[in-house]
Design a protein around this motif. Structure first.
Motif, short mmCIF file in Angstrom:
data_model
loop_
_atom_site.label_atom_id
_atom_site.label_comp_id
_atom_site.label_asym_id
_atom_site.label_seq_id
_atom_site.Cartn_x
_atom_site.Cartn_y
_atom_site.Cartn_z
N LEU A 163 0.83 -1.21 0.00
CA LEU A 163 0.00 0.00 0.00
C LEU A 163 0.86 1.25 0.00
CD1 LEU A 163 -2.67 -1.17 2.56
CD2 LEU A 163 -3.02 -0.78 0.13
N LEU A 164 1.93 1.21 0.78
CA LEU A 164 2.83 2.37 0.84
C LEU A 164 3.46 2.64 -0.52
CD1 LEU A 164 4.70 1.88 4.21
CD2 LEU A 164 3.41 3.88 3.53
N SER A 165 3.82 1.57 -1.22
CA SER A 165 4.49 1.77 -2.50
C SER A 165 3.53 2.44 -3.49
CB SER A 165 5.01 0.45 -3.05
OG SER A 165 3.92 -0.38 -3.39
N VAL A 166 2.24 2.07 -3.41
CA VAL A 166 1.25 2.71 -4.28
C VAL A 166 1.10 4.18 -3.92
CG1 VAL A 166 -1.19 2.73 -4.92
CG2 VAL A 166 0.00 0.57 -4.64
N GLN A 167 1.09 4.45 -2.60
CA GLN A 167 0.95 5.83 -2.13
C GLN A 167 2.12 6.69 -2.62
OE1 GLN A 167 1.41 6.86 2.12
NE2 GLN A 167 -0.82 6.82 2.10
N ARG A 168 3.32 6.11 -2.60
CA ARG A 168 4.48 6.86 -3.07
C ARG A 168 4.37 7.15 -4.56
NH1 ARG A 168 7.89 3.05 0.00
NH2 ARG A 168 7.78 3.81 2.12
N LEU A 169 3.86 6.13 -5.30
CA LEU A 169 3.67 6.35 -6.74
C LEU A 169 2.66 7.47 -6.97
CD1 LEU A 169 3.51 2.76 -8.24
CD2 LEU A 169 5.24 4.51 -8.66
N ASP A 170 1.55 7.43 -6.18
CA ASP A 170 0.53 8.46 -6.33
C ASP A 170 1.11 9.83 -6.03
OD1 ASP A 170 -1.34 6.70 -7.09
OD2 ASP A 170 -2.35 6.54 -5.17
N ALA A 213 4.06 10.70 -6.43
CA ALA A 213 5.00 11.08 -7.47
C ALA A 213 4.29 11.63 -8.70
CB ALA A 213 5.86 9.88 -7.86
N GLY A 214 2.97 11.52 -8.72
CA GLY A 214 2.21 12.06 -9.85
C GLY A 214 1.90 11.02 -10.89
N PRO A 215 1.08 11.40 -11.88
CA PRO A 215 0.58 10.43 -12.87
C PRO A 215 1.70 9.74 -13.64
CG PRO A 215 -0.43 12.61 -13.14
CD PRO A 215 0.65 12.76 -12.14
N SER A 216 2.80 10.44 -13.85
CA SER A 216 3.87 9.83 -14.65
C SER A 216 4.48 8.64 -13.94
CB SER A 216 4.94 10.87 -14.97
OG SER A 216 5.50 11.34 -13.76
N GLY A 217 4.41 8.68 -12.62
CA GLY A 217 5.01 7.58 -11.86
C GLY A 217 4.03 6.44 -11.60
N HIS A 218 2.82 6.58 -12.09
CA HIS A 218 1.79 5.60 -11.75
C HIS A 218 1.90 4.33 -12.59
CE1 HIS A 218 -1.94 4.04 -10.33
NE2 HIS A 218 -2.05 5.07 -9.52
N ALA A 219 1.62 3.22 -11.92
CA ALA A 219 1.64 1.94 -12.64
C ALA A 219 0.57 1.96 -13.71
CB ALA A 219 1.37 0.81 -11.66
N LYS A 220 0.87 1.36 -14.81
CA LYS A 220 -0.10 1.34 -15.91
C LYS A 220 -1.19 0.30 -15.61
CE LYS A 220 1.84 3.97 -19.25
NZ LYS A 220 3.16 4.11 -18.74
#
Lengths: 188, 261
Positions: free
Chosen positions: B245-252, B254-261
């Motif tokens: 969950l934390l890793s997803v939060q960090r991606l979020d 980081a903004g859309p560019s960092g988001h998993a596809k």
């Protein structure tokens, strides 16, 4: 049927849901954060190529569900749970009434689960009886973390839970398909 | 992770003690510092008033665990000289308002959430301190076994015979050459928890004890090792959920560019 080494294997998906958590159905910030939390689990635990975008994840509707399970998937039957969440979603997250629409179209594919809430006490008994009489309920999903009127959930050792379970036992199916989840999705 | 926390201290203020205290606050289940886990979003100190914003892995983290961490933050910072008021913020947690109001006012969990039952947070805290002890002990046992220590030897070891040398555990017994027995950090974490649980830490005390302080015989050690292994694996499994969950939060973040596809 799934075939493995020449053997047919009958596959039951033991726990699945239809749900509607689209933004239009959010009643408040909890509706939003609740589905976002699940999406975070989905994103964090799935292989990258299997992750759904949030807008797809918000609603798992009949068409996608039937396709995923029975057409492209290898499920033979699925246990379809009901989780109401009326305090978070205007029309609920899903209900046995909504789920029964899907079940009615594919009667041999689904085992439909209803529910009870011991906080309804005596007033809920009639509704419970009606649910069981009017819908093809074959089991219960008990979601103890459902919010209601300031309460953040209930416990299975509530005397009214015992009363409802006794009613369920009379139907002779509860012990077969009852499922109890503790969520919201925190693992604690 | 610590370096990434936005900190605002008065000019010339040495915040090392404060950070040290904050770092001691653990996520009870993950048994790791909330500072290292990235749960501390910001920290500010003005006129003796500290304000700490927390960000938990999801807004649906269990209320009692969220409360416990918030309360621990408050206690930890109030113990720092010169800080007389602590305000903890919980961001978008589902019970942020109630937890903040109660914790910042020094009220108890049972008082703030009567519907959650009479179970006190002290019991929960102790449960996880004890689980953490077993989990830390399991890691130590594994290290000692990997270093070639036999069950008989492990059971006979006294605290006074183990010490830290550089990054390793050094075992010294009379008449034997010193033996390197594993990671110093693992030993230190185990000993710290032993102190916290008020277990015997004298040099004569056995190195491996149960939660009541009793030593093991060599033939009981294997069963114990298997039991503590399940504790460690369960904690790690729950921990991996939180990390996901934390890793997803960090991606979020980081903004859309960092988001998993």
């Amino acid at each position: 049927m799934y075939n493995h080494d020449g053997h047919d294997i009958f596959v039951v998906d033991g726990h699945m849901h239809f749900w509607d958590a689209n933004p239009e159905n959010w009643k408040n910030k909890y509706g939003e954060s609740w589905i976002k939390c699940f999406h975070a689990f989905h994103s964090g635990l799935s292989p990258a190529e299997e992750v759904w975008p949030f807008n797809k994840f918000c609603r798992y509707g009949e068409e996608v569900l039937v396709n995923d399970l029975f057409r492209t998937g290898y499920v033979d039957m699925a246990i379809l749970n009901s989780t109401y969440l009326y305090e978070f979603y205007k029309n609920g997250f899903n209900s046995h009434v909504q789920n029964n629409v899907i079940k009615a179209k594919h009667p041999d594919r689904f085992i439909l689960c209803g529910s009870f809430d011991p906080r309804d006490e005596e007033a809920g008994v009639e509704a419970f009886r009606r649910m069981v009489a009017e819908y093809p309920i074959q089991g219960l999903k008990l979601y103890t973390a459902e919010w209601r009127n300031g309460s953040r959930g209930w416990r299975l050792n509530d005397p009214w839970a015992y009363k409802y379970l006794t009613l369920a036992q009379d139907k002779n199916w509860a012990s077969r398909t009852s499922t109890c989840t503790r969520g919201p999705p925190s693992t604690r | 992770m610590r370096d990434a926390v936005p900190i605002e201290f008065p000019a010339g203020y040495d915040g090392s003690v404060l950070l040290e205290q904050l770092a001691r606050v653990l996520d009870p289940e993950l048994d790791e510092s909330i500072l290292d886990l990235g749960f501390v979003r910001s920290l500010r100190l003005r006129f003796g008033q500290a304000e700490v914003a927390l960000r938990l892995p999801t807004s649906w983290c269990a209320v009692n665990f969220a409360y416990l961490m918030a309360e621990d933050v408050r206690r930890a910072l109030l113990s720092v000289e010169g800080i007389d008021r602590v305000t903890v913020r919980l961001g978008d947690h589902c019970a942020a308002a109630e937890i903040e109001a109660a914790v910042n006012d020094g009220r108890s969990f049972a008082d703030a959430f009567p519907a959650e039952g009479a179970r006190s947070l002290a019991a929960l805290r102790l449960t996880f301190l004890r689980k953490g002890f077993l989990s830390r002990q399991e890691r130590l046992l594994r290290d000692l076994r990997d270093a070639g220590c036999t069950p008989t030897w492990i059971c006979a070891l006294r605290l006074g015979e183990v010490s830290v040398q550089d990054d390793a555990i050094a075992i010294r017994q009379p008449g034997c050459a010193p033996v390197a027995g594993g990671s110093a950090a693992i030993l230190q974490r185990y000993l710290e928890r032993r102190v916290e649980l008020a277990l015997d830490c004298s040099p004569e005390a056995p190195l491996i004890i149960d939660l009541e302080g009793a030593p093991f015989s060599a033939d009981r050690l294997q069963a114990h090792y298997e039991a503590v292994r399940t504790v460690r694996v369960a904690l790690e499994a729950n921990g991996s959920f939180c990390q996901a969950l934390l890793s997803v939060q960090r991606l979020d973040a980081a903004g859309p560019s960092g988001h998993a596809k």
